[in-house]
Design an enzyme around this catalytic site. Structure first.
Site, PDB file in Angstrom:
ATOM      1  N   MET A 105       8.861   4.390   4.658  1.00 19.10           N
ATOM      2  CA  MET A 105       8.913   2.983   4.412  1.00 19.10           C
ATOM      3  C   MET A 105      10.236   2.838   3.657  1.00 19.10           C
ATOM      4  O   MET A 105      10.935   1.722   3.492  1.00 19.10           O
ATOM      5  CB  MET A 105       7.635   2.563   3.930  1.00 19.10           C
ATOM      6  CG  MET A 105       6.305   2.658   4.626  1.00 19.10           C
ATOM      7  SD  MET A 105       6.780   1.777   6.197  1.00 19.10           S
ATOM      8  CE  MET A 105       7.498   0.136   5.765  1.00 19.10           C
ATOM      9  N   GLU A 106      10.412   3.891   2.966  1.00 21.64           N
ATOM     10  CA  GLU A 106      11.731   3.988   2.044  1.00 21.64           C
ATOM     11  C   GLU A 106      13.050   3.599   2.723  1.00 21.64           C
ATOM     12  O   GLU A 106      13.983   3.039   2.654  1.00 21.64           O
ATOM     13  CB  GLU A 106      11.857   5.267   1.154  1.00 21.64           C
ATOM     14  CG  GLU A 106      10.888   4.971   0.022  1.00 21.64           C
ATOM     15  CD  GLU A 106       9.367   5.221   0.381  1.00 21.64           C
ATOM     16  OE1 GLU A 106       9.010   5.584   1.622  1.00 21.64           O
ATOM     17  OE2 GLU A 106       8.555   5.022  -0.767  1.00 21.64           O
ATOM     18  N   ASP A 165      23.608 -12.248   3.871  1.00 21.98           N
ATOM     19  CA  ASP A 165      23.916 -12.953   2.641  1.00 21.98           C
ATOM     20  C   ASP A 165      25.341 -13.173   2.453  1.00 21.98           C
ATOM     21  O   ASP A 165      25.969 -14.232   1.803  1.00 21.98           O
ATOM     22  CB  ASP A 165      23.167 -12.539   1.539  1.00 21.98           C
ATOM     23  CG  ASP A 165      23.418 -13.434   0.137  1.00 21.98           C
ATOM     24  OD1 ASP A 165      23.163 -14.503   0.094  1.00 21.98           O
ATOM     25  OD2 ASP A 165      23.774 -12.920  -0.912  1.00 21.98           O
ATOM     26  N   LEU A 195       0.771  -1.174   0.054  1.00 22.95           N
ATOM     27  CA  LEU A 195       0.104  -0.169  -0.024  1.00 22.95           C
ATOM     28  C   LEU A 195       0.841   1.179   0.066  1.00 22.95           C
ATOM     29  O   LEU A 195       0.168   2.366   0.051  1.00 22.95           O
ATOM     30  CB  LEU A 195      -0.949   0.028   1.010  1.00 22.95           C
ATOM     31  CG  LEU A 195      -1.834  -1.369   1.171  1.00 22.95           C
ATOM     32  CD1 LEU A 195      -2.786  -1.434   2.384  1.00 22.95           C
ATOM     33  CD2 LEU A 195      -2.751  -1.338  -0.047  1.00 22.95           C
ATOM     34  N   CYS A 196       2.166   0.900  -0.283  1.00 21.07           N
ATOM     35  CA  CYS A 196       3.041   2.339  -0.347  1.00 21.07           C
ATOM     36  C   CYS A 196       2.680   3.111  -1.777  1.00 21.07           C
ATOM     37  O   CYS A 196       2.731   2.312  -2.609  1.00 21.07           O
ATOM     38  CB  CYS A 196       4.558   1.738  -0.145  1.00 21.07           C
ATOM     39  SG  CYS A 196       5.246   1.915   1.392  1.00 21.07           S
ATOM     40  N   HIS A 197       2.628   4.421  -1.743  1.00 19.05           N
ATOM     41  CA  HIS A 197       2.910   5.134  -2.903  1.00 19.05           C
ATOM     42  C   HIS A 197       4.061   5.049  -3.738  1.00 19.05           C
ATOM     43  O   HIS A 197       5.309   5.181  -2.999  1.00 19.05           O
ATOM     44  CB  HIS A 197       2.513   6.553  -2.501  1.00 19.05           C
ATOM     45  CG  HIS A 197       1.112   6.834  -2.083  1.00 19.05           C
ATOM     46  ND1 HIS A 197       1.118   6.703  -0.441  1.00 19.05           N
ATOM     47  CD2 HIS A 197       0.061   7.063  -2.473  1.00 19.05           C
ATOM     48  CE1 HIS A 197      -0.126   6.802  -0.321  1.00 19.05           C
ATOM     49  NE2 HIS A 197      -0.861   7.069  -1.292  1.00 19.05           N
TER      50      HIS A 197
END
Lengths: 157, 157, 157, 157, 157, 157
Positions: free
Chosen positions: B112-113, B127, B74-76
């Site tokens: 969120m970014e 990793d 739901l992020c733009h």
């Protein structure tokens, strides 16, 4: 002891798995999102009818597992045969507990796919709830079990 | 108190930011990867000449910030104007400390970014080092600072 | 009357919108998936507790709207400010009805984003139900409303 | 009769195909875009020299088949061995007829890949022609043939 | 002599490799970025401590090899088992020399993956250095060696 | 003289363009694919009716311009307002000449988008023709013109 993702000159490389046999492999990863008690209650109360945060995060985790090789520079592209992501409320500890299990028959393991699924599911929980609680934290993202492959099984202690 | 990412019927929605003004926004997120002391030493010793784990993870974090809207349902989609990711060894606590800062002039925040950049940088550290240490853990991924936007600044306590 | 997506020599081009003003734009698209009555009943009966097909398809539609420029060769990349996808059972006509609404303040319309959201939501309904009904069909995917932009509003007749 | 994409608790899951044998599989899907007669004539008249709508849509469909697992949340990532997309004008019925055929040797079918190719080819036809005809509709997107795999062949009636 | 990527009607097709056997395949591609002598000196002088252009470009090349099927319309999606990208300064000729090697056990070759890795590594060198030298050029991007597959080995003359 | 893509410690960074004004920007890039004379003749002879290599490559180039920020690690995500890619046969020099023009109103230039479009169009020409000519080479990929932005116009000499 040395890193497998660098050559003798220190250059980053994707590990060459061309000569490895295809075997059945599985990895289980886990993590959690801690939140304010009110946030956990809100997630719980909204599960029926008003909007299921955990269902959205589950899908995001599954889809992210498929994008692992796009995100992690030296991961091999893999044709995963199974991805399952589970989210459960741990009300006693004010947390959302997340587990992801990935499987493949292939030349390399799927740890990163499981860890990526957990991380993106956790980020999605954060995104869905951040309007009410910016203090949430993603904690304890880790490999729980790994089976298949030459290096033998791994079990979190 | 309710979630912004669901409508009145409980359906998931992307928040409509059409009517919001474009303002300068910034978010800082942080997190860490804990590891065995030998793993931290190996990362440190390899930084010069033999392969820089932290440099690879930094790039992965920057690139992941740009993929946030692909990962978080739901992020733009956003045209980020700045992404910086810093990784540093914390030898006393056997950890790699990760910080990400994102900026935009836009209608919605970039928390969120920044959180995605930290998470993917952390996954990349895992990793790169997993052949020598499968017990590493990603911890404390959280929002540190947020400025800009109607809801006012946020500062981690 | 001629196509805007070809130049005078017949070469495919992305329409140059550099000189257009940014205006508020909206597009609504709709479509449906027809299925056997038993399939529709199964979707209905599973909505509470046993697995919500429509919720999964809604998310897939929202995420696909954000990928439109990756899929449609001559679409401009756009920073959507709103995507909403609604799915409802039409039991009388044995169908899942799908509507998508997209908004932006930008130089070009968002019809393709809304149509892509409907199409991918419909494909996801098919995917979720195909084990029980391979005869489902996606029908009537169309633009319903378009506002904003120089060409004036459009309303499906 | 129940859905395969949910577990017993109603959580969305990617079906675990780890234990399935790799077999040759094929799927054929079809659909159409209906348009005004003038639009169909314009597509026909532009095919030679002035811009071939159908050629652009064919490529978009082929490329989209490769993105299926990115778009459909619970689809497995697959290494397709063949994708063919055909578009033809049906002037009598004012339509562009679209067919897609996908093949793989793998553990799961390629229906969704074929259906996605048809849908994105159809969306691309819409995009290329929308400046002259916003009333176009995507119709009858469906599975035509499926062979290979345990569930036996499927043939549209 | 005819193209394999078109059918008899001139329609673009992905070559059907379903019937081909899986064999070990390798491709080596190379290319270079030419630059002003001062630019080459700056890259050299910054390698230790101040920012390693070549390390960033190497990672970009590796990651791009994994995206080849997303970029090249008729390429098959492939599960690469090895990608290595090497960059070296050729001070005598004022150039950055780039080589990429890809491997797979599969039904089709990996030339395009190796060539894509070289191209994107070269573009990244350009991006990193363009503030000081816009006159750089990417030259001689070509296939050097190809082994495996029915058409026999290829060696650049 | 120093690189803008590294900070004082030599860490890779995305340049912070937050404080830059939005201005109209354009970049033109060019390059070529050299081939055997027979290959050039085959491309020419197939343009009408039998399969247009240049049309496929044009679309690939346009689509790749939109993916630039996914490929080049430190590029900003941009909402391009125009992408045009032209391919022409240069029979005298046995080459396919490629030019790409990108435009935006934004805070940073679009050189990398134009160069990426040229490179991927060139790679696509290689892919389409490699069955008949593995000795093709991509040459002279370079920036031709850049306008807009604080650093002033650039014109290839």
């Amino acid at each position: 002891m040395s890193f497998t993702h660098f050559d003798a000159q220190g250059n980053a490389v994707m590990v060459d798995v061309s000569a490895k046999a295809e075997t059945a492999r599985e990895a289980v990863a886990a993590g959690r999102v801690t939140a304010a008690p009110e946030t956990i209650a809100l997630i719980r109360d909204n599960r029926v009818g008003k909007g299921d945060v955990l269902a959205v995060a589950r899908l995001a985790g599954i889809m992210a597992a498929k994008r692992t090789a796009d995100l992690i520079p030296l991961c091999h592209p893999l044709a995963l045969t199974s991805v399952a992501v589970d989210l459960a409320l741990n009300e006693a500890e004010h947390a959302v507990e997340i587990t992801a299990t990935c499987r493949i028959t292939g030349r390399t393991g799927v740890e990163m796919e499981a860890l990526t699924a957990v991380s993106v599911a956790a980020l999605t929980v954060y995104d869905m709830c951040k309007a009410v609680d910016k203090g949430m934290r993603i904690e304890h993202v880790r490999l729980v079990i790994k089976t298949g492959g030459k290096s033998g099984p791994y079990q979190e202690r």
